[in-house]
Design an enzyme around this catalytic site. Structure first.
Site, PDB file in Angstrom:
ATOM      1  CB  SER A   1      10.532  46.612 -29.880  1.00 27.22           C
ATOM      2  OG  SER A   1      11.750  46.542 -29.039  1.00 27.22           O
TER       3      SER A   1
ATOM      4  CE1 TYR B   1      12.506  51.200 -31.617  1.00 24.43           C
ATOM      5  CE2 TYR B   1      13.093  49.747 -29.828  1.00 24.43           C
ATOM      6  CZ  TYR B   1      12.812  49.905 -31.147  1.00 24.43           C
ATOM      7  OH  TYR B   1      12.714  48.873 -32.006  1.00 24.43           O
TER       8      TYR B   1
ATOM      9  CE  LYS C   1       8.999  50.317 -32.842  1.00 27.85           C
ATOM     10  NZ  LYS C   1       8.760  49.885 -34.196  1.00 27.85           N
TER      11      LYS C   1
HETATM   12  N1  NAD Z   1      16.586  45.511 -35.445  1.00 30.75           N
HETATM   13  C1  NAD Z   1      15.883  44.962 -34.258  1.00 30.75           C
HETATM   14  O1  NAD Z   1      16.774  44.182 -33.805  1.00 30.75           O
HETATM   15  C2  NAD Z   1      14.623  45.353 -34.025  1.00 30.75           C
HETATM   16  C3  NAD Z   1      14.237  44.894 -32.749  1.00 30.75           C
HETATM   17  C4  NAD Z   1      13.050  45.173 -32.329  1.00 30.75           C
HETATM   18  C5  NAD Z   1      12.082  45.791 -33.152  1.00 30.75           C
HETATM   19  N2  NAD Z   1      12.748  46.192 -34.199  1.00 30.75           N
HETATM   20  C6  NAD Z   1      11.636  46.973 -35.089  1.00 30.75           C
HETATM   21  O2  NAD Z   1      11.756  46.543 -36.600  1.00 30.75           O
HETATM   22  C7  NAD Z   1      11.710  47.558 -37.481  1.00 30.75           C
HETATM   23  C8  NAD Z   1      12.624  47.381 -38.511  1.00 30.75           C
HETATM   24  O3  NAD Z   1      13.806  47.384 -37.981  1.00 30.75           O
HETATM   25  P1  NAD Z   1      15.181  47.443 -38.759  1.00 30.75           P
HETATM   26  O4  NAD Z   1      16.256  46.827 -37.999  1.00 30.75           O
HETATM   27  O5  NAD Z   1      15.032  46.689 -40.140  1.00 30.75           O
HETATM   28  O6  NAD Z   1      15.387  48.992 -38.982  1.00 30.75           O
HETATM   29  P2  NAD Z   1      16.037  49.744 -40.580  1.00 30.75           P
HETATM   30  O7  NAD Z   1      16.308  51.168 -40.078  1.00 30.75           O
HETATM   31  O8  NAD Z   1      16.901  48.693 -41.356  1.00 30.75           O
HETATM   32  O9  NAD Z   1      14.636  49.767 -41.317  1.00 30.75           O
HETATM   33  C9  NAD Z   1      13.722  50.804 -41.215  1.00 30.75           C
HETATM   34  C10 NAD Z   1      13.128  50.982 -42.241  1.00 30.75           C
HETATM   35  O10 NAD Z   1      12.136  52.159 -42.133  1.00 30.75           O
HETATM   36  C11 NAD Z   1      12.579  53.234 -43.167  1.00 30.75           C
HETATM   37  N3  NAD Z   1      11.966  54.334 -42.424  1.00 30.75           N
HETATM   38  C12 NAD Z   1      12.161  54.962 -41.251  1.00 30.75           C
HETATM   39  N4  NAD Z   1      11.719  56.177 -41.214  1.00 30.75           N
HETATM   40  C13 NAD Z   1      10.453  56.033 -41.975  1.00 30.75           C
HETATM   41  C14 NAD Z   1       9.449  57.248 -42.504  1.00 30.75           C
HETATM   42  N5  NAD Z   1       9.223  58.244 -41.714  1.00 30.75           N
HETATM   43  N6  NAD Z   1       8.829  57.032 -43.807  1.00 30.75           N
HETATM   44  C15 NAD Z   1       8.876  55.829 -44.529  1.00 30.75           C
HETATM   45  N7  NAD Z   1      10.052  54.888 -44.081  1.00 30.75           N
HETATM   46  C16 NAD Z   1      10.684  55.092 -43.117  1.00 30.75           C
HETATM   47  C17 NAD Z   1      13.879  53.393 -43.272  1.00 30.75           C
HETATM   48  O11 NAD Z   1      14.479  53.886 -44.343  1.00 30.75           O
HETATM   49  C18 NAD Z   1      14.329  51.814 -43.210  1.00 30.75           C
HETATM   50  O12 NAD Z   1      14.341  51.364 -44.466  1.00 30.75           O
HETATM   51  C19 NAD Z   1      11.620  48.831 -36.823  1.00 30.75           C
HETATM   52  O13 NAD Z   1      10.084  49.378 -36.399  1.00 30.75           O
HETATM   53  C20 NAD Z   1      12.309  48.249 -35.436  1.00 30.75           C
HETATM   54  O14 NAD Z   1      11.691  49.440 -34.713  1.00 30.75           O
HETATM   55  C21 NAD Z   1      13.841  46.168 -34.755  1.00 30.75           C
END
Ligand code: NAD
Length: 325
Positions: free
Chosen positions: A118, A142, A146
């Site tokens: 991130s 957070y 990361k």
């Molecule tokens: N959305 C953004 O703008 C953004 C920006 C930077 C980084 N990220 C990173 O991208 C990744 C995905 O983000 P997203 O927006 O799709 O989030 P999201 O919450 O929609 O998806 C995360 C998924 O991980 C699963 N999960 C959570 N904890 C878990 C565990 N202990 N075991 C198994 N599965 C688990 C959840 O059920 C979910 O389906 C994350 O790692 C997040 O930190 C997202």
């Protein structure tokens, strides 16, 4: 056909990435505990392991059973604001869960990994756009988890030969243009879906911070369409499967928009004013995060298809309007 295990594949970015991996001719398995994701977002025919990555025995067993040629590791806790009040959850899921992934891959002989990092690893940058070489000084728990996880995978590369690529996303936004998938976080903290909800409900959206050192005082972010983000994963997986060493890449458009500019875009797209209330800054939120994404464009040939904020907002609006979410 190479087999890719996608952790968090039932979540927002993961569910948009799975169909693109399939379309690229890869076999896919999803591992997700469904704490935030949706089983319905996993395509028919794709196996789903419903497993919590923080539970070592089940996590390692599921990854070993799936015997992947590569892993894309999305699963994690994502709400930066919540990480300041519930750090335990973020260390458990993001760091301990990632440690179990790394251990399982070590036992399997180190198939390579793409990791969802991130822009939060940079904290408050000295200047924007931010290159990958900028200092990493996270301001939220957070962002710290990361960065620690990037460090974990780097250590496994040095000691055990686990090749990995960290994709440092800026703000993922929008919905698949075919209308089938969108942003359906159970706890929504992201600006565009919140603004669309405010338009639909009439309840005001809270703008956190109006005194940042930015042109209009609200925080500036780089919004990248989720399908373009998904494509970055396909390119990163392909490069690792081709034997490349892996690297850290920023994934953003390189253009910043303030919160108030995004709300203006939502008003243009929906034709409705966004009800809003102004509030203090949120702890851990940097003023401005804009990517220098030259490295991924040059090295992986990443070319985003959605370069216009109104177009990105329009894809989100179409999905929210069609699904009522
Ligand atoms: N959305 C953004 O703008 C953004 C920006 C930077 C980084 N990220 C990173 O991208 C990744 C995905 O983000 P997203 O927006 O799709 O989030 P999201 O919450 O929609 O998806 C995360 C998924 O991980 C699963 N999960 C959570 N904890 C878990 C565990 N202990 N075991 C198994 N599965 C688990 C959840 O059920 C979910 O389906 C994350 O790692 C997040 O930190 C997202």
């Amino acid at each position: 056909m190479p087999h890719v295990l996608v952790t968090g594949g039932a979540g927002y970015i993961g569910s948009h990435t799975v169909p693109r991996l399939l379309a690229a001719g890869l076999e896919v398995t999803v591992l997700d505990d469904l704490s935030a994701g949706h089983a319905s977002a996993v395509p028919n025919g794709v196996r789903l392991f419903e497993v919590d990555l923080a539970e070592e025995v089940e996590a390692v067993r599921a990854i070993e059973l799936s015997r992947p040629d590569a892993v894309v590791h999305f699963a994690g806790a994502i709400e930066a604001g919540l990480s300041m009040t519930d750090p335990a959850r973020f260390y458990r899921v993001n760091v301990l869960g990632s440690f179990h992934v790394a251990e399982a891959l070590r036992l399997l002989g180190c198939p390579p990994l793409v990791y969802s990092s991130s822009a939060a690893v940079y904290g408050d940058p000295e200047s924007v756009p931010i290159p990958e070489t900028a200092p990493t000084r996270p301001t939220s728990v957070y962002g710290r988890t990361k960065l620690d996880t990037e460090g974990l995978f780097a250590a496994y590369r040095g000691a055990y030969g686990l090749r990995s690529t960290a994709l440092r996303y800026f703000n993922a936004a929008g919905a698949a243009t075919d209308g089938g998938l969108g942003e359906a976080h159970r706890v929504e903290t992201h600006l565009i879906p919140l603004a669309l909800r405010a338009v639909a409900s009439g309840d005001p959206l809270t703008v956190f911070g109006t005194d940042y050192p930015t042109p209009d005082g609200s925080a500036v972010r780089d919004y990248v369409h989720v399908d373009d983000l998904a494509d970055a994963h396909v390119l990163a997986v392909r490069s690792l499967l081709d034997g490349d060493a892996g690297a850290a890449y920023n994934v953003g458009l390189g253009v910043g928009f303030s919160v108030l500019e995004v709300l203006a875009a939502v008003e243009r797209v929906t034709g409705t004013p966004v009800p809003q209330q102004l509030s203090d800054r949120r702890s851990g939120d940097p003023a401005e995060l804009v990517a220098d994404s030259a490295r991924i464009r040059a090295e992986l040939g990443w070319t985003p298809a959605h370069a216009d904020l109104d177009d990105i907002v329009a894809t989100a609006y179409a999905w929210h309007a069609a699904t009522g979410q």
